[in-house]
Scaffold this active site. Structure first.
Site, PDB file in Angstrom:
ATOM      1  CB  CYS A   1      82.432  33.446  28.434  1.00 54.65           C
ATOM      2  SG  CYS A   1      83.771  33.352  29.944  1.00 54.65           S
TER       3      CYS A   1
ATOM      4  CB  SER B   1      87.431  27.832  19.389  1.00 54.17           C
ATOM      5  OG  SER B   1      86.054  28.305  19.986  1.00 54.17           O
TER       6      SER B   1
ATOM      7  N   GLY C   1      80.392  33.858  23.341  1.00 52.23           N
ATOM      8  CA  GLY C   1      80.557  35.299  23.179  1.00 52.23           C
ATOM      9  C   GLY C   1      79.168  35.794  22.756  1.00 52.23           C
TER      10      GLY C   1
ATOM     11  CG  ASP D   1      81.604  34.012  13.705  1.00 50.09           C
ATOM     12  OD1 ASP D   1      81.773  32.761  13.643  1.00 50.09           O
ATOM     13  OD2 ASP D   1      80.584  34.623  13.575  1.00 50.09           O
TER      14      ASP D   1
ATOM     15  N   GLY E   1      36.712  39.689  48.280  1.00 49.19           N
ATOM     16  CA  GLY E   1      35.709  39.843  49.436  1.00 49.19           C
ATOM     17  C   GLY E   1      36.684  40.208  50.470  1.00 49.19           C
ATOM     18  CE  LYS E   2      42.136  42.370  48.581  1.00 48.90           C
ATOM     19  NZ  LYS E   2      41.137  42.126  47.208  1.00 48.90           N
ATOM     20  CB  SER E   3      37.084  45.517  51.363  1.00 46.14           C
ATOM     21  OG  SER E   3      38.119  45.751  50.570  1.00 46.14           O
TER      22      SER E   3
ATOM     23  CB  SER F   1      49.474  41.314  49.107  1.00 45.61           C
ATOM     24  OG  SER F   1      48.474  41.073  49.612  1.00 45.61           O
TER      25      SER F   1
HETATM   26  N1  LIG Z   1      45.508  47.293  37.587  1.00 45.75           N
HETATM   27  C1  LIG Z   1      44.761  47.048  38.550  1.00 45.75           C
HETATM   28  N2  LIG Z   1      44.962  45.702  39.293  1.00 45.75           N
HETATM   29  C2  LIG Z   1      44.384  45.389  40.445  1.00 45.75           C
HETATM   30  N3  LIG Z   1      43.719  46.386  41.221  1.00 45.75           N
HETATM   31  C3  LIG Z   1      43.495  47.593  40.654  1.00 45.75           C
HETATM   32  C4  LIG Z   1      44.120  47.998  39.376  1.00 45.75           C
HETATM   33  N4  LIG Z   1      43.592  49.071  39.039  1.00 45.75           N
HETATM   34  C5  LIG Z   1      42.946  49.574  40.146  1.00 45.75           C
HETATM   35  N5  LIG Z   1      42.717  48.603  41.004  1.00 45.75           N
HETATM   36  C6  LIG Z   1      42.210  48.756  42.263  1.00 45.75           C
HETATM   37  O1  LIG Z   1      42.968  49.016  43.444  1.00 45.75           O
HETATM   38  C7  LIG Z   1      42.919  48.096  44.164  1.00 45.75           C
HETATM   39  C8  LIG Z   1      43.972  47.234  44.598  1.00 45.75           C
HETATM   40  O2  LIG Z   1      44.935  47.830  45.294  1.00 45.75           O
HETATM   41  P1  LIG Z   1      45.930  47.035  46.015  1.00 45.75           P
HETATM   42  O3  LIG Z   1      46.844  48.217  46.727  1.00 45.75           O
HETATM   43  O4  LIG Z   1      45.322  46.024  47.085  1.00 45.75           O
HETATM   44  O5  LIG Z   1      46.719  46.151  45.016  1.00 45.75           O
HETATM   45  S1  LIG Z   1      48.307  45.547  45.454  1.00 45.75           S
HETATM   46  O6  LIG Z   1      48.287  45.055  46.444  1.00 45.75           O
HETATM   47  O7  LIG Z   1      49.316  46.474  45.162  1.00 45.75           O
HETATM   48  O8  LIG Z   1      48.570  44.530  44.350  1.00 45.75           O
HETATM   49  C9  LIG Z   1      41.647  47.175  44.107  1.00 45.75           C
HETATM   50  O9  LIG Z   1      40.979  47.160  44.934  1.00 45.75           O
HETATM   51  P2  LIG Z   1      40.179  45.868  45.451  1.00 45.75           P
HETATM   52  O10 LIG Z   1      39.256  45.376  44.507  1.00 45.75           O
HETATM   53  O11 LIG Z   1      39.744  46.227  46.676  1.00 45.75           O
HETATM   54  O12 LIG Z   1      41.247  44.680  45.506  1.00 45.75           O
HETATM   55  C10 LIG Z   1      41.237  47.889  42.533  1.00 45.75           C
HETATM   56  O13 LIG Z   1      39.961  48.568  43.050  1.00 45.75           O
HETATM   57  N1  LIG Z   2      31.139  35.360  50.781  1.00 41.88           N
HETATM   58  C1  LIG Z   2      31.537  36.191  50.169  1.00 41.88           C
HETATM   59  N2  LIG Z   2      32.376  37.102  51.079  1.00 41.88           N
HETATM   60  C2  LIG Z   2      32.828  38.238  50.552  1.00 41.88           C
HETATM   61  N3  LIG Z   2      32.285  39.121  49.925  1.00 41.88           N
HETATM   62  C3  LIG Z   2      31.190  38.224  48.931  1.00 41.88           C
HETATM   63  C4  LIG Z   2      30.574  37.112  49.291  1.00 41.88           C
HETATM   64  N4  LIG Z   2      29.859  36.597  48.555  1.00 41.88           N
HETATM   65  C5  LIG Z   2      29.714  37.678  47.535  1.00 41.88           C
HETATM   66  N5  LIG Z   2      30.373  38.829  48.017  1.00 41.88           N
HETATM   67  C6  LIG Z   2      30.412  40.057  47.277  1.00 41.88           C
HETATM   68  O1  LIG Z   2      31.666  40.238  46.645  1.00 41.88           O
HETATM   69  C7  LIG Z   2      32.145  41.478  46.653  1.00 41.88           C
HETATM   70  C8  LIG Z   2      33.556  41.657  47.231  1.00 41.88           C
HETATM   71  O2  LIG Z   2      33.993  42.950  47.249  1.00 41.88           O
HETATM   72  P1  LIG Z   2      35.177  43.497  48.138  1.00 41.88           P
HETATM   73  O3  LIG Z   2      34.813  43.070  49.342  1.00 41.88           O
HETATM   74  O4  LIG Z   2      35.382  44.835  47.810  1.00 41.88           O
HETATM   75  O5  LIG Z   2      36.458  42.711  47.353  1.00 41.88           O
HETATM   76  P2  LIG Z   2      37.900  43.105  47.515  1.00 41.88           P
HETATM   77  O6  LIG Z   2      38.236  44.018  48.864  1.00 41.88           O
HETATM   78  O7  LIG Z   2      38.558  41.664  47.751  1.00 41.88           O
HETATM   79  O8  LIG Z   2      38.342  43.967  46.434  1.00 41.88           O
HETATM   80  C9  LIG Z   2      31.161  42.347  47.442  1.00 41.88           C
HETATM   81  O9  LIG Z   2      30.276  42.914  46.418  1.00 41.88           O
HETATM   82  C10 LIG Z   2      30.433  41.119  48.446  1.00 41.88           C
HETATM   83  O10 LIG Z   2      29.159  41.728  48.580  1.00 41.88           O
END
Ligand SMILES: Nc1ncnc2c1ncn2[C@@H]1O[C@H](COP(=O)(O)OS(=O)(=O)O)[C@@H](OP(=O)(O)O)[C@H]1O
Ligand SMILES: Nc1ncnc2c1ncn2[C@@H]1O[C@H](COP(=O)(O)OP(=O)(O)O)[C@@H](O)[C@H]1O
Length: 632
Positions: free
Chosen positions: A114, A41, A116, A37, A475-477, A544
């Site tokens: 480029c 060009s 605009g 505009d 089930g991580k923890s 993570s």
């Molecule tokens: N918005 C939201 N999203 C995910 N998780 C939440 C949130 N708010 C609170 N929580 C609780 O915090 C735990 C996850 O924390 P992390 O440090 O593992 O999370 S991360 O790796 O930074 O994504 C997670 O724990 P876990 O259930 O053991 O995974 C939750 O209990």
């Molecule tokens: N095969 C399995 N492995 C791990 N947890 C299980 C399984 N089946 C059932 N669960 C249940 O799922 C839930 C997992 O919770 P938690 O270990 O705190 O998960 P995260 O740490 O990933 O948030 C617990 O209540 C656990 O008893």
């Protein structure tokens, strides 16, 4: 080859042929800023056409095109000449910059054009990064606009020191000198604020040709140069800071035992045979033995020349090093204050690892802090936790290794960088080095006699990091807990870092935005690394959710030390379990950014272990994992 690639290759060879023909004339690279505009060009088209040096085939095509699509009867529509933008794919990013070249008796020119549009800041920055001068176009009827300010800011950011303010469409304001003077006064004030030192203002009508090549009778009150006169005469060469010799090493040429040469393009110079040089960042010194080129040896080489240097001593230098005059070598540092333009759809997150490419060197890099972002339209400084596409910010940048550098004010070659995404290899950002925050030499790595293997030996174990990743409630923890108990029973020394727990202490300042999660993982990975260094088997249990940070964590450890354990539980199942009642809250909108609901989880691509918690019981999964890790 794709159409684009073919087009790019053709353009490159045409540019090379053109430059050769006009070898003896000085070259001016410039950029035009403004929108269609404003008459951009038309302005470029007229310059190209009226200098009569338009390549013949281009002209023929233009005349044919104009007849077909032109909007101006039998006249050639100059706008058509430049509106067909060449899409260039550079490192996976599409940048719309059209480069045109033309020449007169006095000079040759390359003009980068480029679009605009507001969204195309990145295109403009690309074009501006090699330009010596910018033509900023304004429509005399409209005066200075927000986009004039934005374009001028980017021009100043990229170190362009010469601006022509082209006040176009003067015919539509009856060539009124007052209109021109008002615009000029406003622009000079703006240029002053932005620190643009050389501004030349010209009243024009690109369409009518006023003050383009010849002085216009319609503006008797204007005594200055015409646009072309100014382009032909302006001394816009970039004075490089010291002008001292610099050659970023492109590759090491070693055809046989007797010859070792360092090839690259001289960034600044000159350099002569016999001159003492330093190789950076190592600092080793030697002398230039030969300057080899395809056309034979030289005694002296100048900026822009591609050469291969041989040195009089056996010195180690590799791709990415800089060979420089020993009398004034560049500095070496690994932390910088930078201006960064973000060019990707995915936001920039501080703490996330990227590749940084500067000169010929590529190193790992992270933005450690966004000091503020800058509104390109107003230059206001705004707080920011992350950067979106086309945003500009002032940041601190940290590199994995020290580099030889110069500030951007001193050198475009050694002071400008791009950031590259580590997963996609696409260019995601571009920036300029303002100054070094910390000289690499100031903080040393303290040598400690007792090392990781000594510590591990007395524990009779191989230190490891078991990285559990998966949705909340996957089930991580539970599994990490069982694994730790089992390892402890076997006499191993372990430690669990659990997201919930670490967020109560070390990371209590962090929430669940993408940028906070990146920092959360960065910190816990650093802690896990220290624990592995202490000889422990560390179990990290964090959601993570992002691949980039899990990869960053992996890269901190030695080969085999890091084991990614994907706790693979479908969202539906985790949500059904809902041990902490968080999914219910997230669905009810009481928790925001909840992983799997309104925040992404990126599944691991190649984890060492995948645990299917639907198919198998936690205890069985834990037991199997321990047996895989420690088979005896
Ligand atoms: N918005 C939201 N999203 C995910 N998780 C939440 C949130 N708010 C609170 N929580 C609780 O915090 C735990 C996850 O924390 P992390 O440090 O593992 O999370 S991360 O790796 O930074 O994504 C997670 O724990 P876990 O259930 O053991 O995974 C939750 O209990
Ligand atoms: N095969 C399995 N492995 C791990 N947890 C299980 C399984 N089946 C059932 N669960 C249940 O799922 C839930 C997992 O919770 P938690 O270990 O705190 O998960 P995260 O740490 O990933 O948030 C617990 O209540 C656990 O008893």
């Amino acid at each position: 080859m794709s159409g684009n690639a073919e087009q790019a290759a053709r353009a490159r060879s045409a540019v090379a042929a053109y430059l050769q023909r006009h070898e003896t004339k000085s070259l001016l690279r410039f950029i035009t800023c403004g929108s269609v505009d404003d008459g951009k060009s038309t302005l470029i088209g007229r310059l190209l056409h009226d200098t009569k040096l338009l390549l013949d085939d281009q002209l023929a095509a233009l005349e044919a095109d104009s007849r077909r699509h032109g909007t101006r009867g039998d006249e050639i529509d100059f706008a058509l000449l430049v509106d067909g933008l060449a899409a260039e794919r550079e490192q996976g990013i599409t940048i719309d910059v059209a480069y045109r070249f033309f020449g007169t008796d006095k000079r040759k020119f390359i003009v980068a054009d480029c679009p605009g549009h507001e969204q195309y800041t990145r295109n403009m920055a690309t074009g501006a990064s090699t330009a010596d001068l910018a033509i900023v176009l304004v429509d005399a009827r409209k005066g200075l606009l927000t986009q004039t300010r934005r374009h001028s800011y980017i021009v100043s950011l990229l170190g362009i020191r010469h601006v022509i303010l082209a006040v176009n469409k003067m015919d539509l304001v009856d060539y009124d000198p007052e209109v021109f003077d008002d615009i000029v006064t406003g622009y000079r004030a703006l240029a002053g604020q932005l620190g643009i030192p050389n501004v030349t203002c010209i009243p024009l009508s690109a369409l009518k040709g006023d003050n383009m090549l010849e002085r216009s009778a319609a503006t008797p009150w204007y005594q200055g140069e015409t646009l072309l006169e100014h382009l032909e005469s302006v001394d816009a060469g970039r004075e490089s800071g010291t002008g001292a010799f610099r050659l970023p090493v492109q590759w090491v040429c070693r055809p046989d035992q007797d010859f070792r040469g360092f090839a690259g393009t001289v960034a600044s110079g000159p350099v002569s045979v016999g001159e003492e040089i330093a190789v950076l960042p190592s600092g080793q010194r030697s002398r230039v033995a030969r300057i080899v080129t395809a056309d034979g040896d030289l005694q002296r080489a100048f900026p822009g020349q591609a050469v291969t240097l041989t040195l009089s001593d056996e010195i180690d230098a590799s791709r990415g090093d800089v060979i420089a005059a020993a009398s004034s070598p560049p500095e070496v540092a690994d932390q910088f204050a930078v201006h960064l333009l973000w060019m990707d759809e995915q936001p920039l997150l501080p703490g996330r690892p990227y590749w940084l490419k500067i000169g010929t060197r590529t190193v790992g890099a992270q933005v450690t802090e966004i000091k503020h972002k800058i509104d390109a339209n107003t230059q206001d400084q705004l707080a920011a936790k992350h950067l979106e596409l086309n945003e500009i910010a002032y940041c601190n940048l940290y590199l994995d290794q020290p580099i030889a550098f110069e500030t951007y004010a001193d050198s475009r070659e050694l002071g400008a960088f791009i950031l590259i995404d580590r997963q996609t290899n696409g260019t995601v950002g571009a920036g300029t080095l303002d100054f070094a925050l910390r000289r690499a030499g100031n903080i040393h790595w303290q040598h400690i006699d007792v090392d990781k293997s000594a510590r591990a030996r007395i524990k009779h174990q191989q230190p490891r990091c078991l990285w559990f990743t998966g949705l909340s409630g996957s089930g991580k923890s539970t599994i990490a807990n069982l694994v730790e108990k089992r390892l402890l029973a076997m006499g191993h020394h372990t430690y669990i870092l659990d997201g919930d727990n670490v967020r109560h202490g070390l990371n209590k300042d962090l929430g669940f935005t993408d940028e906070d999660r990146v920092e959360n993982i960065r910190r816990v990975a650093e802690v896990a690394k220290l624990m592995v260094d202490a000889g422990l088997i560390v179990l990290v249990s964090f959601i993570s959710p992002f691949r980039a940070e899990r990869r960053m964590a992996r890269e901190m450890f030695d080969e085999g030390e890091f084991q990614e354990v994907f706790v693979d539980t479908p969202l539906q199942v985790a949500e059904q379990r809902d041990a902490k009642g968080l999914y219910a809250k997230a669905r009810a909108g009481q928790i925001r950014n909840f992983t799997g609901i309104d925040s992404p989880y990126e599944r691991p691509e190649r984890p060492e272990h995948v645990l299917d918690t639907v198919a198998e019981d936690a205890a069985i999964l834990a037991e199997r994992l321990v047996r895989t890790l420690l088979p005896d």
